[in-house]
Design a protein around this motif. Structure first.
Motif, short mmCIF file in Angstrom:
data_model
loop_
_atom_site.label_atom_id
_atom_site.label_comp_id
_atom_site.label_asym_id
_atom_site.label_seq_id
_atom_site.Cartn_x
_atom_site.Cartn_y
_atom_site.Cartn_z
N THR A 37 0.86 -1.19 0.00
CA THR A 37 0.00 0.00 0.00
C THR A 37 0.89 1.24 0.00
O THR A 37 1.08 1.88 1.03
CB THR A 37 -0.94 0.01 1.23
N PRO A 38 1.44 1.57 -1.16
CA PRO A 38 2.38 2.69 -1.22
C PRO A 38 1.67 4.03 -1.19
O PRO A 38 0.47 4.13 -1.48
CB PRO A 38 3.06 2.48 -2.58
N THR A 39 2.42 5.06 -0.83
CA THR A 39 1.98 6.43 -0.99
C THR A 39 3.00 7.14 -1.85
O THR A 39 4.17 6.76 -1.87
CB THR A 39 1.85 7.15 0.37
N LYS A 40 2.56 8.15 -2.58
CA LYS A 40 3.47 8.84 -3.50
C LYS A 40 4.65 9.41 -2.74
O LYS A 40 4.50 10.06 -1.71
CB LYS A 40 2.72 9.98 -4.20
N GLY A 41 5.84 9.12 -3.25
CA GLY A 41 7.05 9.55 -2.58
C GLY A 41 7.62 8.52 -1.64
O GLY A 41 8.69 8.69 -1.09
N ARG A 42 6.90 7.41 -1.48
CA ARG A 42 7.38 6.34 -0.61
C ARG A 42 6.79 5.01 -1.08
O ARG A 42 6.11 4.31 -0.36
CB ARG A 42 6.99 6.62 0.85
N GLU A 43 7.09 4.68 -2.34
CA GLU A 43 6.62 3.41 -2.88
C GLU A 43 7.58 2.27 -2.51
O GLU A 43 7.18 1.12 -2.43
CB GLU A 43 6.49 3.49 -4.40
N LEU A 44 8.85 2.63 -2.32
CA LEU A 44 9.88 1.68 -1.89
C LEU A 44 10.36 2.09 -0.51
O LEU A 44 10.50 3.28 -0.23
CB LEU A 44 11.06 1.66 -2.86
N LEU A 45 10.63 1.12 0.34
CA LEU A 45 11.07 1.41 1.71
C LEU A 45 12.32 0.61 2.01
O LEU A 45 12.33 -0.62 1.91
CB LEU A 45 9.97 1.05 2.71
N ALA A 46 13.41 1.31 2.37
CA ALA A 46 14.66 0.66 2.75
C ALA A 46 14.66 0.45 4.27
O ALA A 46 14.42 1.39 5.03
CB ALA A 46 15.85 1.52 2.34
N ILE A 47 14.93 -0.79 4.69
CA ILE A 47 14.85 -1.15 6.10
C ILE A 47 16.18 -1.77 6.53
O ILE A 47 16.64 -2.73 5.91
CB ILE A 47 13.72 -2.16 6.36
N TYR A 214 23.22 4.47 -2.44
CA TYR A 214 22.79 4.81 -3.79
C TYR A 214 22.81 3.59 -4.71
O TYR A 214 21.96 3.45 -5.59
CB TYR A 214 23.67 5.92 -4.36
N ALA A 215 23.78 2.71 -4.51
CA ALA A 215 23.83 1.48 -5.32
C ALA A 215 22.61 0.60 -5.03
O ALA A 215 22.01 0.02 -5.94
CB ALA A 215 25.12 0.72 -5.04
N LEU A 216 22.24 0.50 -3.76
CA LEU A 216 21.07 -0.30 -3.39
C LEU A 216 19.81 0.31 -3.99
O LEU A 216 18.93 -0.40 -4.49
CB LEU A 216 20.95 -0.38 -1.87
N TYR A 217 19.71 1.64 -3.94
CA TYR A 217 18.56 2.31 -4.54
C TYR A 217 18.49 2.02 -6.03
O TYR A 217 17.43 1.73 -6.58
CB TYR A 217 18.68 3.81 -4.30
#
Length: 304
Positions: A37-47, A214-217
């Motif tokens: 359930t993404p929101t714009k600006g946070r569709e991917l989350l790094a944990i 940045y590489a992970l992104y």
């Protein structure tokens, strides 16, 4: 392994927070999840991996998953601006020097025999030279004539782009100018930030950490793109702060912080315990100087 095999509800160490989504990338420190359930600006989350439950950490680091993740995306096809298709796995940004030199009648590229390079790279090399020499090689013989004209002199070209891992395990830098506009919308965001850490940072340890992020992104974006995602997805980094628990504090809040003008970085989703949104925002900003506060929300049911 299909993308469905990576779908999971990830829990933090306390068991209070659950993140539902699909694992798209991982390195030795973080995972990236494409949120259900993404929101714009946070569709991917790094944990951070060390903030996950022991069960999740064990699952991520299982031999089966490590091997499957290592091969994920290996066969993805990237369309180049000239119509060629390169099949490989995006692994990192890169600034690479390509040195050509003729020795004993044969062409060497970074000390490797030209004829031993992968076929796709042999086809690309004349176009790399043509780009920097501002010319065109209409035929293979025209490129050979250019090589002969250099005699034994070496020529070096600095290429900015991404590293692709080919099926044989070799990694090659592919310049940005080779990619189609559609692919560049996925590959090029945050290149300038990566380059600034590569060139300017006096704090080498911090620079290496930022380059890792940045590489992970980049790999996350590429993996999401492989799943027929038509547009670039934004990534935020999860930051858990569970030290503010006090008597009567019962609510968990998420505060989104955005990098300020002097900060290179990603948005941060800060999770804190607080009495209200103002208190949550203040604590999040105090721990992240230079960031600008965004929306704050109570995490209903402790589930993302």
């Amino acid at each position: 392994m299909s993308s469905g095999a990576w779908a999971r509800e990830f829990k933090d160490k306390t068991g209070n927070l659950t993140v539902a989504g699909t694992l798209v990338a991982v390195d030795d420190r973080e995972i990236v999840v494409k949120l259900d359930t993404p929101t714009k600006g946070r569709e991917l989350l790094a944990i951070p991996i060390d903030q996950l439950s022991e069960e999740d950490q064990k699952w991520i680091r299982s031999e089966e998953n490590v091997n499957a993740l290592a091969n994920a995306g290996e066969r993805h096809a990237w369309t180049l601006s000239n119509g060629m298709v390169v099949v490989g796995k995006v692994v990192d940004f890169a600034r690479r020097e390509i040195t050509l030199q003729r020795r004993r009648g044969k062409l060497y590229v970074n000390d490797r025999l030209f004829e031993n390079l992968p076929e796709i790279y042999r086809k690309m090399l004349p176009q790399i030279v043509a780009h920097f020499e501002k010319t065109k090689f209409a035929t293979d013989s025209a490129f050979n004539d250019w090589v002969l004209a250099q005699r034994a002199n070496s020529r070096t070209f600095t290429c900015d782009g991404v590293l692709l891992e080919f099926s044989n395990g070799d990694e090659y830098g592919i310049p940005f100018f080779f990619f189609s506009d559609a692919d560049l919308r996925i590959l090029k965001p945050h290149w300038e930030q990566w380059l600034s850490t590569y060139e300017e940072s006096a704090d080498k340890e911090r620079a290496l950490e930022e380059q890792r992020q940045y590489a992970l992104y980049l790999r996350s974006q590429a993996a999401a793109y492989q799943e027929n995602q038509a547009e670039s997805l934004e990534i935020a980094r999860l930051q858990l702060n569970m030290t503010a628990v006090a008597a009567g504090v019962v609510d968990m809040w998420e505060v989104v912080l955005y990098p300020g003008p002097e900060v290179f970085g990603f948005p941060i989703s800060v999770v804190v315990y607080a009495r209200n949104s103002d208190q949550a925002s203040q604590e999040a900003m105090f721990n992240n100087p230079g960031y600008v506060v965004g929306p704050a929300r109570r995490l209903s049911g402790r589930r993302w």
